[in-house]
Design an enzyme around this catalytic site. Structure first.
Site, PDB file in Angstrom:
ATOM      1  N   THR A 135       0.769  -1.220   0.059  1.00  0.00           N
ATOM      2  CA  THR A 135       0.083   0.021  -0.036  1.00  0.00           C
ATOM      3  C   THR A 135       0.977   1.276   0.111  1.00  0.00           C
ATOM      4  O   THR A 135       2.009   1.293   0.473  1.00  0.00           O
ATOM      5  CB  THR A 135      -0.991  -0.144   1.362  1.00  0.00           C
ATOM      6  OG1 THR A 135      -1.536   1.321   1.264  1.00  0.00           O
ATOM      7  CG2 THR A 135      -0.244  -0.353   2.672  1.00  0.00           C
ATOM      8  N   ASP A 136       0.271   2.382  -0.483  1.00  0.00           N
ATOM      9  CA  ASP A 136       1.169   3.609  -0.358  1.00  0.00           C
ATOM     10  C   ASP A 136       1.310   4.290   1.132  1.00  0.00           C
ATOM     11  O   ASP A 136       2.039   5.025   1.312  1.00  0.00           O
ATOM     12  CB  ASP A 136       0.301   4.744  -1.343  1.00  0.00           C
ATOM     13  CG  ASP A 136      -0.887   5.014  -0.893  1.00  0.00           C
ATOM     14  OD1 ASP A 136      -1.497   4.547   0.234  1.00  0.00           O
ATOM     15  OD2 ASP A 136      -1.571   5.965  -1.467  1.00  0.00           O
ATOM     16  N   GLU A 137       0.502   3.559   1.922  1.00  0.00           N
ATOM     17  CA  GLU A 137       0.563   4.009   3.300  1.00  0.00           C
ATOM     18  C   GLU A 137       1.761   3.660   3.816  1.00  0.00           C
ATOM     19  O   GLU A 137       2.305   4.064   5.014  1.00  0.00           O
ATOM     20  CB  GLU A 137      -0.647   3.514   4.007  1.00  0.00           C
ATOM     21  CG  GLU A 137      -1.951   3.953   3.723  1.00  0.00           C
ATOM     22  CD  GLU A 137      -3.090   3.871   4.775  1.00  0.00           C
ATOM     23  OE1 GLU A 137      -2.780   3.724   5.791  1.00  0.00           O
ATOM     24  OE2 GLU A 137      -4.366   4.207   4.201  1.00  0.00           O
ATOM     25  N   TYR A 160      -1.653  -0.340  11.280  1.00  0.00           N
ATOM     26  CA  TYR A 160      -1.814  -0.959   9.944  1.00  0.00           C
ATOM     27  C   TYR A 160      -0.768  -0.840   8.891  1.00  0.00           C
ATOM     28  O   TYR A 160      -0.205  -1.637   8.373  1.00  0.00           O
ATOM     29  CB  TYR A 160      -3.340  -0.408   9.410  1.00  0.00           C
ATOM     30  CG  TYR A 160      -3.331  -0.521   7.696  1.00  0.00           C
ATOM     31  CD1 TYR A 160      -3.718  -1.952   7.248  1.00  0.00           C
ATOM     32  CD2 TYR A 160      -3.031   0.249   6.968  1.00  0.00           C
ATOM     33  CE1 TYR A 160      -3.724  -2.344   6.012  1.00  0.00           C
ATOM     34  CE2 TYR A 160      -2.997   0.068   5.495  1.00  0.00           C
ATOM     35  CZ  TYR A 160      -3.512  -1.318   5.001  1.00  0.00           C
ATOM     36  OH  TYR A 160      -3.560  -1.335   3.701  1.00  0.00           O
ATOM     37  N   LYS A 164       1.960  -3.399   7.290  1.00  0.00           N
ATOM     38  CA  LYS A 164       2.000  -3.737   5.911  1.00  0.00           C
ATOM     39  C   LYS A 164       3.587  -3.524   5.599  1.00  0.00           C
ATOM     40  O   LYS A 164       3.831  -3.994   4.670  1.00  0.00           O
ATOM     41  CB  LYS A 164       1.037  -2.792   5.112  1.00  0.00           C
ATOM     42  CG  LYS A 164      -0.592  -3.075   5.328  1.00  0.00           C
ATOM     43  CD  LYS A 164      -0.658  -4.441   4.483  1.00  0.00           C
ATOM     44  CE  LYS A 164      -0.680  -4.329   3.156  1.00  0.00           C
ATOM     45  NZ  LYS A 164      -1.312  -5.622   2.422  1.00  0.00           N
TER      46      LYS A 164
HETATM   47  P1  NAD Z   1     -10.595  -6.443   2.684  1.00  0.00           P
HETATM   48  O1  NAD Z   1     -10.265  -5.858   4.359  1.00  0.00           O
HETATM   49  O2  NAD Z   1     -11.780  -5.894   1.903  1.00  0.00           O
HETATM   50  O3  NAD Z   1     -10.257  -7.764   2.331  1.00  0.00           O
HETATM   51  C1  NAD Z   1      -9.388  -8.576   3.189  1.00  0.00           C
HETATM   52  C2  NAD Z   1      -9.804  -9.936   2.711  1.00  0.00           C
HETATM   53  O4  NAD Z   1      -8.682 -10.639   3.430  1.00  0.00           O
HETATM   54  C3  NAD Z   1     -11.161 -10.466   3.539  1.00  0.00           C
HETATM   55  O5  NAD Z   1     -11.717 -11.386   2.454  1.00  0.00           O
HETATM   56  C4  NAD Z   1     -10.493 -11.277   4.782  1.00  0.00           C
HETATM   57  O6  NAD Z   1     -11.517 -12.210   5.140  1.00  0.00           O
HETATM   58  C5  NAD Z   1      -9.237 -11.878   4.413  1.00  0.00           C
HETATM   59  N1  NAD Z   1      -8.426 -12.166   5.325  1.00  0.00           N
HETATM   60  C6  NAD Z   1      -8.082 -11.358   6.648  1.00  0.00           C
HETATM   61  N2  NAD Z   1      -7.095 -12.132   7.463  1.00  0.00           N
HETATM   62  C7  NAD Z   1      -6.788 -13.153   6.730  1.00  0.00           C
HETATM   63  C8  NAD Z   1      -6.340 -14.225   7.236  1.00  0.00           C
HETATM   64  N3  NAD Z   1      -5.264 -14.435   8.058  1.00  0.00           N
HETATM   65  N4  NAD Z   1      -6.207 -15.427   6.245  1.00  0.00           N
HETATM   66  C9  NAD Z   1      -6.882 -15.471   5.205  1.00  0.00           C
HETATM   67  N5  NAD Z   1      -7.654 -14.289   4.714  1.00  0.00           N
HETATM   68  C10 NAD Z   1      -7.702 -13.642   5.726  1.00  0.00           C
HETATM   69  O7  NAD Z   1      -9.390  -5.404   2.171  1.00  0.00           O
HETATM   70  P2  NAD Z   1      -8.883  -4.819   0.742  1.00  0.00           P
HETATM   71  O8  NAD Z   1      -9.456  -3.400   0.866  1.00  0.00           O
HETATM   72  O9  NAD Z   1      -9.723  -5.713  -0.289  1.00  0.00           O
HETATM   73  O10 NAD Z   1      -7.599  -4.882   0.696  1.00  0.00           O
HETATM   74  C11 NAD Z   1      -6.890  -6.125   0.052  1.00  0.00           C
HETATM   75  C12 NAD Z   1      -5.464  -5.780   0.086  1.00  0.00           C
HETATM   76  O11 NAD Z   1      -5.053  -4.652  -0.793  1.00  0.00           O
HETATM   77  C13 NAD Z   1      -4.885  -5.567   1.392  1.00  0.00           C
HETATM   78  O12 NAD Z   1      -3.390  -6.277   1.567  1.00  0.00           O
HETATM   79  C14 NAD Z   1      -4.583  -4.197   1.458  1.00  0.00           C
HETATM   80  O13 NAD Z   1      -3.518  -3.775   2.593  1.00  0.00           O
HETATM   81  C15 NAD Z   1      -4.115  -3.606   0.140  1.00  0.00           C
HETATM   82  N6  NAD Z   1      -4.492  -2.343  -0.245  1.00  0.00           N
HETATM   83  C16 NAD Z   1      -5.895  -2.023  -0.001  1.00  0.00           C
HETATM   84  C17 NAD Z   1      -6.115  -0.713  -0.659  1.00  0.00           C
HETATM   85  C18 NAD Z   1      -7.572  -0.106  -0.610  1.00  0.00           C
HETATM   86  O14 NAD Z   1      -7.842   1.173  -0.852  1.00  0.00           O
HETATM   87  N7  NAD Z   1      -8.551  -0.862  -0.120  1.00  0.00           N
HETATM   88  C19 NAD Z   1      -5.115   0.157  -1.464  1.00  0.00           C
HETATM   89  C20 NAD Z   1      -4.054  -0.526  -1.348  1.00  0.00           C
HETATM   90  C21 NAD Z   1      -3.565  -1.660  -0.872  1.00  0.00           C
HETATM   91  O1  DAU Z   2      -3.997   4.224   0.609  1.00  0.00           O
HETATM   92  C1  DAU Z   2      -4.329   3.168   0.632  1.00  0.00           C
HETATM   93  C2  DAU Z   2      -5.067   2.580   1.791  1.00  0.00           C
HETATM   94  O2  DAU Z   2      -6.389   3.150   1.590  1.00  0.00           O
HETATM   95  C3  DAU Z   2      -5.487   0.979   1.924  1.00  0.00           C
HETATM   96  O3  DAU Z   2      -3.896   0.361   2.379  1.00  0.00           O
HETATM   97  C4  DAU Z   2      -6.154   0.771   3.297  1.00  0.00           C
HETATM   98  O4  DAU Z   2      -6.233  -0.707   3.302  1.00  0.00           O
HETATM   99  C5  DAU Z   2      -7.701   1.515   2.992  1.00  0.00           C
HETATM  100  O5  DAU Z   2      -8.253   1.265   3.977  1.00  0.00           O
HETATM  101  C6  DAU Z   2      -7.171   2.908   2.606  1.00  0.00           C
HETATM  102  O6  DAU Z   2      -6.940   3.454   3.691  1.00  0.00           O
HETATM  103  P1  DAU Z   2      -7.372   4.885   4.544  1.00  0.00           P
HETATM  104  O7  DAU Z   2      -7.305   5.044   5.781  1.00  0.00           O
HETATM  105  O8  DAU Z   2      -7.105   6.042   3.481  1.00  0.00           O
HETATM  106  O9  DAU Z   2      -9.071   4.635   4.128  1.00  0.00           O
HETATM  107  P2  DAU Z   2     -10.372   4.740   5.129  1.00  0.00           P
HETATM  108  O10 DAU Z   2     -11.591   4.710   3.906  1.00  0.00           O
HETATM  109  O11 DAU Z   2     -10.547   4.534   6.274  1.00  0.00           O
HETATM  110  O12 DAU Z   2     -10.221   6.585   5.188  1.00  0.00           O
HETATM  111  C7  DAU Z   2     -10.084   7.412   3.986  1.00  0.00           C
HETATM  112  C8  DAU Z   2     -10.003   8.928   4.655  1.00  0.00           C
HETATM  113  O13 DAU Z   2     -11.143   9.328   4.997  1.00  0.00           O
HETATM  114  C9  DAU Z   2      -8.824   9.081   5.694  1.00  0.00           C
HETATM  115  O14 DAU Z   2      -8.296  10.106   5.626  1.00  0.00           O
HETATM  116  C10 DAU Z   2      -9.858   8.885   6.884  1.00  0.00           C
HETATM  117  C11 DAU Z   2     -11.175   9.504   6.412  1.00  0.00           C
HETATM  118  N1  DAU Z   2     -12.462   9.054   7.011  1.00  0.00           N
HETATM  119  C12 DAU Z   2     -12.670   7.809   7.088  1.00  0.00           C
HETATM  120  C13 DAU Z   2     -13.829   7.123   7.707  1.00  0.00           C
HETATM  121  C14 DAU Z   2     -14.019   5.743   7.677  1.00  0.00           C
HETATM  122  C15 DAU Z   2     -13.371  10.197   7.841  1.00  0.00           C
HETATM  123  O15 DAU Z   2     -12.951  11.414   7.707  1.00  0.00           O
HETATM  124  N2  DAU Z   2     -14.434   9.405   8.201  1.00  0.00           N
HETATM  125  C16 DAU Z   2     -14.531   8.036   8.149  1.00  0.00           C
HETATM  126  O16 DAU Z   2     -15.690   7.605   8.859  1.00  0.00           O
END
Ligand code: NAD
Ligand code: DAU
Length: 353
Positions: A135-137, A160, A164
């Site tokens: 992730t970019d985080e 988190y 990662k």
């Molecule tokens: P999500 O939380 O929607 O899905 C995560 C999945 O992993 C779920 O299906 C969960 O059941 C499974 N999981 C959790 N723990 C597990 C374990 N111990 N064994 C097997 N399965 C398990 O997450 P997402 O948003 O789909 O993100 C997927 C991946 O992409 C993550 O690695 C996250 O860090 C990365 N990522 C997400 C974003 C984003 O914006 N959502 C951006 C960049 C990277």
């Molecule tokens: O940048 C990639 C990441 O993006 C992934 O690695 C993470 O898995 C994914 O959850 C996401 O992280 P963020 O923390 O950026 O996403 P989130 O949707 O939780 O929040 C987005 C922004 O909105 C953040 O600045 C926090 C803010 N926020 C979030 C929630 C849930 C609010 O202001 N109010 C809210 O209720």
């Protein structure tokens, strides 16, 4: 080619399964997911009978070394794409331990299984690859200007992102130490169908439809770069098919938004679609800020563009409109994932088979 997709029942994992089955007609996929609160088999319910000939699902945990080794060996897996993770920053602030367990130890468990099973006579078997979805985080936070490049130092702030970053560095370490064939992707914020409604966009849609408060953290002027999930899937496809071993790629949308502007956009589109005048900015509540809240993320994705020819294909206006429509068309899905209904259904019908 046989692909193991961990986290296949989550938001990006399920979108990836649908995308790859369509994009790569020769591919076999195995979904591997422990079905936490964030993983729902219903996310894969739209698979057609034809798709199911090339996909099957295993409910198992990536920290379970025996289950991981079994699937990689018995299915003769060529490529692992590791999506499985605890993914929500707020949850990591309340309870970091499970983030370390899944994100760090789970990744190490997968790496060790591949290291043992993908070598013959001291050599790596050709055609194998481990793709870590990072992730970019991991880069931490930016000021008002600048972008993360792949050489920006790793500087995570939340439990988190620290977990990662640990996984990301471990994958690189297995490449440096053992010569393991790997690639790492670092993507910005995804949006689209099947995103668990704890994340900003689906949470705001859900609350607005119920005329509930829209909780904006702090001043709401934090900046995120948003990319449609299907563009992220296309980027991962390019990486797993064509990236050189050891490569790291940033993935982003060149689409920066302040959170408050995203929330206002959602209000505007939802009000327009539903003609419900009670969906308005009076629902916005500025609440206590997230601890350690990163101020701004922005991605320089020129490396993947130049090397692999990838660039985003879905503009934000089109993507967010389609996403909001999807949530309007799938209101029962949102209710079911929030209530845990799908987990109960699985336990009742499948857990003991
Ligand atoms: P999500 O939380 O929607 O899905 C995560 C999945 O992993 C779920 O299906 C969960 O059941 C499974 N999981 C959790 N723990 C597990 C374990 N111990 N064994 C097997 N399965 C398990 O997450 P997402 O948003 O789909 O993100 C997927 C991946 O992409 C993550 O690695 C996250 O860090 C990365 N990522 C997400 C974003 C984003 O914006 N959502 C951006 C960049 C990277
Ligand atoms: O940048 C990639 C990441 O993006 C992934 O690695 C993470 O898995 C994914 O959850 C996401 O992280 P963020 O923390 O950026 O996403 P989130 O949707 O939780 O929040 C987005 C922004 O909105 C953040 O600045 C926090 C803010 N926020 C979030 C929630 C849930 C609010 O202001 N109010 C809210 O209720």
């Amino acid at each position: 080619m046989k692909l193991l997709v961990t986290g296949a029942a989550g938001f990006i994992g399920s979108n990836f399964v649908y995308y790859m089955l369509q994009s790569q007609p020769e591919l076999m996929l195995i979904g591997f997911d422990s079905l936490t609160y964030a993983g729902n088999l219903e996310n894969l319910a739209a698979l057609q009978a034809e798709d199911k000939k090339r996909f099957h699902f295993i409910k198992a945990d990536i920290t379970d070394a025996a289950a991981v080794a079994k699937v990689i060996e018995e299915e003769a897996i060529d490529v692992v794409v590791n999506f499985a993770a605890e993914s929500h920053v707020d949850r990591s602030i309340h309870d970091p331990q499970v983030f370390l367990r899944t994100n760090v130890l789970g990744t190490q468990t997968l790496l060790d299984a591949c290291r043992q099973l993908w070598r013959k006579d001291g050599q790596w078997v050709a055609g194998k690859k481990f793709v870590q979805v990072s992730t970019d985080e991991v880069y931490g936070s930016l000021g008002p200007t600048g972008e993360f490049t792949e050489s920006t130092p790793i500087d995570p702030h939340s439990p988190y992102s620290a977990s990662k970053a640990g996984a990301d560095l471990l994958v690189r370490a297995y490449h440096d130490t053992f010569g393991m064939p790997i690639a790492i992707t670092r993507c910005s914020n995804n949006y689209g169908p099947y995103q668990f409604p704890e994340k900003l966009i689906p949470l705001m849609i859900h609350n607005a439809l119920q005329h509930r408060d829209l909780p904006v953290y702090g001043d709401g002027r934090q900046v995120r770069d948003w990319l449609h999930v299907s563009d992220h899937c296309r980027a991962i496809e390019a990486v797993l098919m064509r990236a050189e071993s050891g490569s790291v790629y940033n993935i982003g949308g060149r689409n920066e938004w302040e959170n408050i502007a995203i929330v206002n956009k959602i209000i505007e589109i939802l009000r327009d679609k539903t003609q419900d005048q009670d969906i308005n900015d009076g629902l916005i509540r500025h609440v206590e800020d997230r601890l350690g809240h990163d101020r701004r993320y922005a991605i320089d994705a020129s490396h993947i563009q130049h090397d692999l020819g990838w660039e985003p294909s879905i503009g934000f206006a089109e993507g967010i409109e389609g996403t909001i429509q999807w949530y309007l068309d799938h209101r029962q899905w949102t209710e079911n994932v929030i209530s845990g209904e799908y987990q109960r259904f699985y336990e009742a019908n499948y857990a003991h088979r």
